[in-house]
Design a protein around this motif. Structure first.
Motif, PDB file in Angstrom:
ATOM      1  N   ALA A 117     -38.129 -21.197 -21.200  1.00  0.00           N
ATOM      2  CA  ALA A 117     -39.286 -22.047 -21.464  1.00  0.00           C
ATOM      3  C   ALA A 117     -40.318 -21.322 -22.344  1.00  0.00           C
ATOM      4  N   ASP A 118     -40.515 -20.021 -22.079  1.00  0.00           N
ATOM      5  CA  ASP A 118     -41.483 -19.249 -22.871  1.00  0.00           C
ATOM      6  C   ASP A 118     -41.021 -19.106 -24.319  1.00  0.00           C
ATOM      7  N   VAL A 119     -39.734 -18.899 -24.507  1.00  0.00           N
ATOM      8  CA  VAL A 119     -39.195 -18.758 -25.858  1.00  0.00           C
ATOM      9  C   VAL A 119     -39.292 -20.091 -26.594  1.00  0.00           C
ATOM     10  N   GLU A 120     -39.082 -21.176 -25.889  1.00  0.00           N
ATOM     11  CA  GLU A 120     -39.194 -22.497 -26.521  1.00  0.00           C
ATOM     12  C   GLU A 120     -40.627 -22.778 -26.955  1.00  0.00           C
ATOM     13  N   VAL A 121     -41.608 -22.354 -26.148  1.00  0.00           N
ATOM     14  CA  VAL A 121     -43.014 -22.504 -26.532  1.00  0.00           C
ATOM     15  C   VAL A 121     -43.298 -21.695 -27.792  1.00  0.00           C
ATOM     16  N   PHE A 122     -42.747 -20.479 -27.840  1.00  0.00           N
ATOM     17  CA  PHE A 122     -42.926 -19.591 -28.998  1.00  0.00           C
ATOM     18  C   PHE A 122     -42.337 -20.214 -30.267  1.00  0.00           C
ATOM     19  N   THR A 123     -41.112 -20.672 -30.178  1.00  0.00           N
ATOM     20  CA  THR A 123     -40.456 -21.229 -31.371  1.00  0.00           C
ATOM     21  C   THR A 123     -41.084 -22.549 -31.793  1.00  0.00           C
ATOM     22  N   GLU A 124     -41.531 -23.363 -30.841  1.00  0.00           N
ATOM     23  CA  GLU A 124     -42.169 -24.627 -31.182  1.00  0.00           C
ATOM     24  C   GLU A 124     -43.518 -24.391 -31.862  1.00  0.00           C
TER      25      GLU A 124
END
Length: 204
Positions: free
Chosen positions: A41-48
């Protein structure tokens, strides 16, 4: 010696990170492995956040600074002194000058400086739009806040020639900034004093 990766996906991610300025493959690998240890979830926030920035960030239609809207907050602020325009090379320079808290006028971001070696000519920069702003008659002073480099001096001279037909004062930063220095790497106190103690620009 070729780097052996246990995963083609890992290798692909390292390859993408290593495209960033100043990031070699070893540093890229450390960054990718760090992300791999984080919750999905944290990586998805970063990439988004990166994707949204690329999709939605604009360039101000007045000064060419980065903005979330068509006109940046500085240009839209009626409390700014609209008779002064500070000409800078890039967005980082706007941030550097703002951090001094010594300037309350507007800006104009050129997007670079004239550099024949790198194939950058006047037509590649936002010089014509600067002339158009001055031609409107509201600007009384143009502050040439470019780096103390040969390319910066060449650009200053070119701009001074383009603005010669207009009744506008040209000034440059006081030479508290060493020759060869770039604004974004100059400490805030020195930069602030250079703005306050700016001097008239004299064409040869």
């Amino acid at each position: 010696m070729l780097q052996q990766y246990p995963s083609a996906l890992l290798e692909k991610a390292v390859g993408e990170f290593s495209k960033l300025p100043g990031i070699g493959r070893k540093t890229a690998l450390r960054l990718v492995l760090f992300l791999l240890r984080q919750p999905v979830a944290d990586v998805e926030v970063f990439t988004e956040a990166l994707a949204q920035m690329r999709r939605e960030v604009k360039y101000c239609k007045v000064c060419h600074n980065i903005s979330d809207t068509d006109v940046c907050p500085i240009c839209a602020d009626n409390r700014r002194d609209r008779s002064q325009v500070c000409v800078v090379e890039n967005v980082q320079d706007v941030m550097a000058v703002e951090n001094t808290q010594q300037y309350r006028g507007l800006y104009h971001v050129l997007g670079g400086v004239i550099s024949p070696v790198e194939g950058i000519g006047p037509s590649d920069l936002q010089i014509d739009s600067l002339v158009e702003r001055v031609a409107e008659g509201q600007v009384e002073e143009v502050i040439l806040a470019l780096g103390s480099t040969m390319e910066g001096d060449t650009t200053n001279f070119y701009i001074s020639r383009k603005l010669a037909p207009y009744d506008v004062q040209l000034s440059v930063l006081a030479r508290g900034i060493s020759v060869g220095d770039e604004l974004e790497y100059t400490d805030e106190v020195t930069l602030g004093r250079s703005i306050i103690n700016r001097t008239p620009f004299n064409t040869p």
